[in-house]
Design an enzyme around this catalytic site. Structure first.
Site, PDB file in Angstrom:
ATOM      1  N   ASP A 270      46.297  37.048  44.220  1.00 44.93           N
ATOM      2  CA  ASP A 270      45.507  36.562  45.175  1.00 44.93           C
ATOM      3  C   ASP A 270      44.134  37.312  45.602  1.00 44.93           C
ATOM      4  O   ASP A 270      44.365  38.616  45.230  1.00 44.93           O
ATOM      5  CB  ASP A 270      46.009  36.019  46.298  1.00 44.93           C
TER       6      ASP A 270
ATOM      7  N   GLU B  48      49.505  38.675  48.612  1.00 38.21           N
ATOM      8  CA  GLU B  48      49.388  40.096  49.293  1.00 38.21           C
ATOM      9  C   GLU B  48      48.315  40.172  50.205  1.00 38.21           C
ATOM     10  O   GLU B  48      48.266  41.109  51.244  1.00 38.21           O
ATOM     11  CB  GLU B  48      48.975  41.153  48.049  1.00 38.21           C
TER      12      GLU B  48
END
Ligand SMILES: [Zn+2]
Length: 403
Positions: free
Chosen positions: A86, A149
């Site tokens: 991400d 994350e």
């Protein structure tokens, strides 16, 4: 040593750069958490590299984490290479297209170039090097490509850790660190204090309770606590800091307001003998005593833990291996980086936190890219660093699990 020579020769720099570029061209913004296209790209890549042990595990639909295992001949030891898929939203103000993957002036530009599609590409290059050199390591290499994350990793590395899916002897989390080593992190806690008063016109001030005046007492108390906390000290992280950074109260000059809000930022180094819970209890107790002294003081506290502090030993094998691999590739020793997760990027727990505190896997936050550029407008990474990272990780893998 012939095997090592073959393996290092097989590190394909052009592949690493091209892969990073293609990854940047696939948006995977979090929030909202749209990593799926990147997952599909990486799965295709792993299949092309003939991985036959690939697991998918997801905490919520369409947000798959990938666990791919390169089985060793003996499988005695396992090295884990971790990267998150991400990126934070691009936002506005860019002078290059954020998802264009432009390479110019020796740099790859775009959201995620630095944090951390460069690192992801370097990890994939390790897998390719082993395949191209036709080497089966002695131990295993576990590759994890995770979601979430940027929002604290509870659906990514944290989720895999909670489910007991991560077993390894050591790990590298290939985040941008300017090739510095980070194994421990300071904690970040945000405190909101709502001080309730009693509203009235100034001419009736006697009947009012002025929350701004009460807030001044609370601020003094927090300052006193800060002075006490400053006496604690970690040799590398330094002392805790409790700082009141926001005050909001009052609307009109002729009205005693009903409320005043304070916000304070607490930075708590690891290993100083005071946990987040104890810090919370300590602050609560002080405020309670204050309300005993002043029966008109009414204060509510909201305590949110942004990141927990944790400390790992610094003399682990993975640290030593990364140090010597860095020396071999860059010509100089990797420096240490003692940081709290919110020092530069306001974020939640890192994946190193999950790997160490939940799985007890000695883990290092280490990778290509200047961390100052992560999350920034016009994010970029030096393409040379992606290649260097691929070499450092491959050499480290060879030393860790053989070839
Ligand atoms: Zn990152």
């Amino acid at each position: 040593m012939r095997a090592l020579g073959e393996l290092l020769k097989a590190v394909d720099g052009e592949y690493a750069i091209k892969t990073a570029q293609e990854l940047v061209r696939i948006p995977s913004e979090n929030p909202p958490g749209r990593e799926k296209d990147v997952t599909e790209y990486i799965l295709r890549e792993l299949k092309r590299l003939k991985f036959d042990d690939i697991k998918i595990s997801e905490a919520e639909p369409d947000r798959p984490n990938i666990i791919a295992k390169l089985h060793g001949r003996l499988g005695t030891r396992t090295l884990l290479l971790n990267g998150h898929m991400d990126v934070v939203p691009a936002g506005s103000g860019w002078t290059v297209p954020p998802y264009g993957g432009v390479i110019r002036d020796g740099r790859l530009w775009g959201r995620g170039a630095c944090d951390m599609k460069g690192g992801l590409a370097a990890i994939l290059a390790v897998a390719k090097a082993y395949r191209d050199a036709a080497l089966q390591p002695e131990g295993n290499i576990l590759f994890t490509f995770v979601v979430d994350e940027e929002m604290g990793g509870k659906k990514g590395t944290g989720f895999l850790a909670d489910r007991g899916l991560l077993k390894a002897d050591m790990a590298i989390v290939a985040e941008p660190s300017n090739f510095r080593l980070s194994v421990s992190e300071g904690g970040v806690v945000w405190i909101k204090l709502i001080i309730h008063g009693k509203q009235a016109h100034t001419i009736n001030a006697k009947a009012a309770i002025n929350p701004i005046e009460k807030a001044s007492k609370v601020i003094q108390e927090l300052q006193r606590l800060n002075e006490k906390l400053q006496k604690l000290r970690h040799p590398k992280f330094g002392s805790p800091v409790l700082s009141v950074n926001v005050i909001r109260g009052g609307d009109k000059i002729n009205i005693v307001p009903a409320q005043c809000v304070l916000q304070a930022d607490l930075r708590l180094p690891p290993g100083i003998g005071i946990s987040v819970k104890e810090a919370q209890a300590y602050i609560e107790q002080s405020l309670k005593e204050l309300t005993i002294q002043d029966s008109l003081l009414r204060v509510e506290m909201e305590f949110s833990v942004v990141a927990y502090p944790f400390e790992q030993p610094e003399d682990t094998q993975i640290v030593e291996l990364l140090k010597s691999a860095t020396k071999a590739v860059l010509g100089h020793e990797a420096e240490w980086w003692h940081r709290d997760t919110g020092a530069i990027l306001p974020k939640e727990d890192s994946d190193v936190f999950h790997l160490w505190t939940k799985c007890r896997i000695p883990s290092v936050y280490f990778g290509p890219g200047e961390v100052e550029l992560a999350h920034a407008v016009d994010e970029s990474i030096r393409i040379e660093e992606i290649v260097q990272a691929a070499k450092i990780f491959t050499l480290t893998a060879f030393m860790a699990v053989g070839g």
